[in-house]
Design an enzyme around this catalytic site. Structure first.
Site, short mmCIF file in Angstrom:
data_model
loop_
_atom_site.label_atom_id
_atom_site.label_comp_id
_atom_site.label_asym_id
_atom_site.label_seq_id
_atom_site.Cartn_x
_atom_site.Cartn_y
_atom_site.Cartn_z
NE ARG A 157 66.83 -81.16 -64.96
CZ ARG A 157 67.56 -82.20 -65.31
NH1 ARG A 157 68.85 -82.04 -65.54
NH2 ARG A 157 67.02 -83.40 -65.44
CB SER A 158 71.39 -73.65 -66.64
OG SER A 158 71.95 -72.35 -66.61
CB THR A 159 67.58 -69.33 -66.37
OG1 THR A 159 66.42 -69.96 -65.86
CG2 THR A 159 67.20 -68.01 -66.99
#
Length: 215
Positions: free
Chosen positions: A10-12
Site C-alpha cells: 500500500r505504501s507508495t
C-alpha cells in the site's frame, strides 16, 4: 544473498523501491510489514530503522531507510554504469537528484489535495488544491517533450515518480487530465516497464478498501 526489504504494497515509497529492484533484476526477500499493527515499532525493527518507517532495506547487514536514498544506493552499488543514475556527467546526476527531491513535493501535494478527501472524507483546503496544480504544472514543464522525466533516458527519477503517481489510481488517474505531458509519460511507462503491473496492479483495489465511506 538476497536483499531484505521491509515493505507494504500500500505504501507508495515501498512500491518505488520494489520497482527499482525489479529494474535491476536483484533477488529480494520481501518482509511484509504493517505500521498499523505496530510492526515498525518493535525493538528488532527499531535497531534497523530508528525512524520506524518503511521501506527499510537490509543489504549484507547494512540497513537503510528512505526510499530515494535506497534507490540511489542500489543503483550505485549494483548498476553504477547503467545510466539509471548518471556517474560520468555531474550535471545530469544533479538534475536527477533535483527531480528526486521534487518528487517529495508531488507526494505531499497528492496527500493534501487528494488523499484527505479519499481517506478522511474531508474537502481539501483551496490552498492544497492550488498547490497540487502548481506542483503538477512544474512537473509537466520538467517533462516537456522529453521521453523520460530527466531527459531521454530512463533514470531512477522515473521510478520514484511512478511509485508516487501510481497512488492516483484511487481516482482512476482523472487528476492527471490537466497535465498532458505527465499523463502521456505515465501511461507510456506503464506499458514499457514489464514490472509495473506486478508491483502496482493491486493498488486501486487496496486503496479503495481504505477509503472513507461516501456521504
Amino acid at each position: 544473498m538476497p536483499i531484505d526489504l521491509y515493505m507494504n504494497i500500500r505504501s507508495t515509497p515501498c512500491r518505488s523501491v520494489l520497482m527499482a529492484i525489479r529494474q535491476l533484476n536483484l533477488e529480494v526477500n520481501i518482509i511484509e510489514t504493517d505500521p498499523r499493527k505496530q510492526e515498525t515499532s518493535t525493538p528488532e525493527f527499531l535497531k534497523l530503522n530508528p525512524q520506524h518507517t518503511i521501506p527499510t532495506l537490509v543489504d549484507d547487514g547494512f540497513p537503510l531507510g528512505e526510499s530515494r536514498a535506497i534507490i540511489q544506493y542500489l543503483v550505485s552499488k549494483y548498476a553504477p554504469n547503467s545510466g539509471l543514475y548518471p556517474t560520468h556527467d555531474l550535471k545530469k546526476r544533479a538534475h536527477v537528484d533535483r527531480l528526486l527531491y521534487y518528487d517529495m513535493s508531488i507526494a505531499y501535494a497528492i496527500r493534501d489535495a487528494i488523499f484527505i478527501k479519499v481517506f478522511r472524507g474531508e474537502e481539501p483546503h483551496e490552498n492544497a488544491v492550488k498547490n497540487f496544480k502548481n506542483n503538477f504544472n512544474v512537473l509537466n514543464d520538467f517533462i516537456g517533450n522529453n521521453k523520460y522525466v530527466a531527459g531521454n533516458e530512463l533514470t531512477i527519477a522515473d521510478i520514484s515518480y511512478l511509485g508516487t503517481i501510481s497512488s492516483l489510481a484511487i481516482n482512476d488517474y482523472k487528476d492527471l487530465d490537466e497535465f498532458p505531458n505527465v499523463k502521456n509519460w505515465f501511461f507510456r511507462l506503464q506499458k514499457e516497464l514489464p514490472y509495473f503491473n506486478e508491483v502496482n496492479g493491486k493498488v486501486p483495489e487496496l486503496l479503495k478498501q481504505l477509503s472513507a465511506p461516501k456521504k
